[in-house]
Scaffold this active site. Sequence first.
Site, mmCIF file in Angstrom:
data_model
loop_
_atom_site.group_PDB
_atom_site.id
_atom_site.type_symbol
_atom_site.label_atom_id
_atom_site.label_comp_id
_atom_site.label_asym_id
_atom_site.label_seq_id
_atom_site.Cartn_x
_atom_site.Cartn_y
_atom_site.Cartn_z
ATOM 1 N N VAL A 94 -0.029 -8.874 6.276
ATOM 2 C CA VAL A 94 -0.413 -10.160 6.858
ATOM 3 C C VAL A 94 0.425 -11.321 6.316
ATOM 4 C CG1 VAL A 94 -2.746 -9.430 7.419
ATOM 5 C CG2 VAL A 94 -2.290 -10.496 5.191
ATOM 6 N N LYS A 114 0.823 -1.207 0.000
ATOM 7 C CA LYS A 114 0.000 0.000 0.000
ATOM 8 C C LYS A 114 0.856 1.256 0.000
ATOM 9 C CE LYS A 114 -3.786 -2.399 2.294
ATOM 10 N NZ LYS A 114 -4.432 -2.720 3.583
ATOM 11 N N TYR A 167 -2.066 -0.854 11.082
ATOM 12 C CA TYR A 167 -3.487 -1.148 11.236
ATOM 13 C C TYR A 167 -4.037 -0.412 12.454
ATOM 14 C CZ TYR A 167 -2.215 -4.926 7.974
ATOM 15 O OH TYR A 167 -1.740 -5.650 6.916
#
Length: 333
Positions: A282, A90, A264
């Site tokens: 993850v 990201k 997160y």
Amino acid sequence: MIQWKQKTGQFAEDRRDERKCPSVISIEQAIDEAMRYARTFLPEGKVATYIPELAHGDPDQLGVCLITKDGTVYHDGDWRQEFTIQSISKTICLIFALQTAGYEKVFSKVGVEPTGDAFNSIVKLETKTLHPLNPMINAGAIATASCCMELEDPFGSFMDLTRRLCGRESIQLNESVYLSEKKSGMRNRSMAYLMQSDNILECDAELALDLYFRMCSVSVTTEDLARYAVVLANDGVDPATGERLVENWIVRIVKTLMVTCGMYDGSGEFAMKVGIPAKSGVGGGIMASVEDRMGIAAFGPALDAKGNSVGAYRVLEYLSQTLRLHYFAGKDL
């Protein structure tokens, strides 16, 4: 050995005060101790299973790579084990979109505020937030990726950028993980279609999803991510070649969002305990960029409840304390 005190948020040290003696421990020694410390936490984690292919990960694996601005490489454990980049992509996606579509376009689709929700939460979209809260959650990354869809080959261009940032031309897509993500990604699919219905996505939802799934499924090592991190630490310039790979205004945006949203819904706690701009995935990786000093990447497939690697988190926690890497560590006395 240094022990972390959960109640006070500090390490109890059995060596001299490192504020007075900052060179008391070498990087090699710090990494060795950090790995031994982190391994004690591995039984607390579990590998990701919501993407079936990730369920094959070995929860006992742990590796780290640290690269300083002068090019010195330090490593330990499973540092050359390939794993999929997952949400660490990201940050590259955001760089890619800002370089391709520009600031106004990207941030008309996604915000910059932290969220206390899980990375794959659909809550804010269901409650009619105008756009995803930031580019580091799944909905935000899908919206960010959609800004690049006008290119002839968006994923090919993304891979070119990834290979330059990581300093390795042989980086490839993990086809098995990509297909597994594409088949099982129903929540991401729901988000994308909801955003398409609200005109946040200007392209077909499936096209944006396919690009997003591919970005997350790129195989990397800790060395790849440490090289990327040191580019960010050096204001977007590759310290090995002197070539500017990322504009400094983009680097500032990416590192700011890594601080506020990169871990997160555990970003605040990470900021207190570790205090380094970082992004997790993850797949078990965490990439961290120490301003003007070094890039660090750690890997361990065993995850905590928030999706962050248990072992990699503890490695970075230990290194931050022993090498005084926290951005508010202060000056030596």
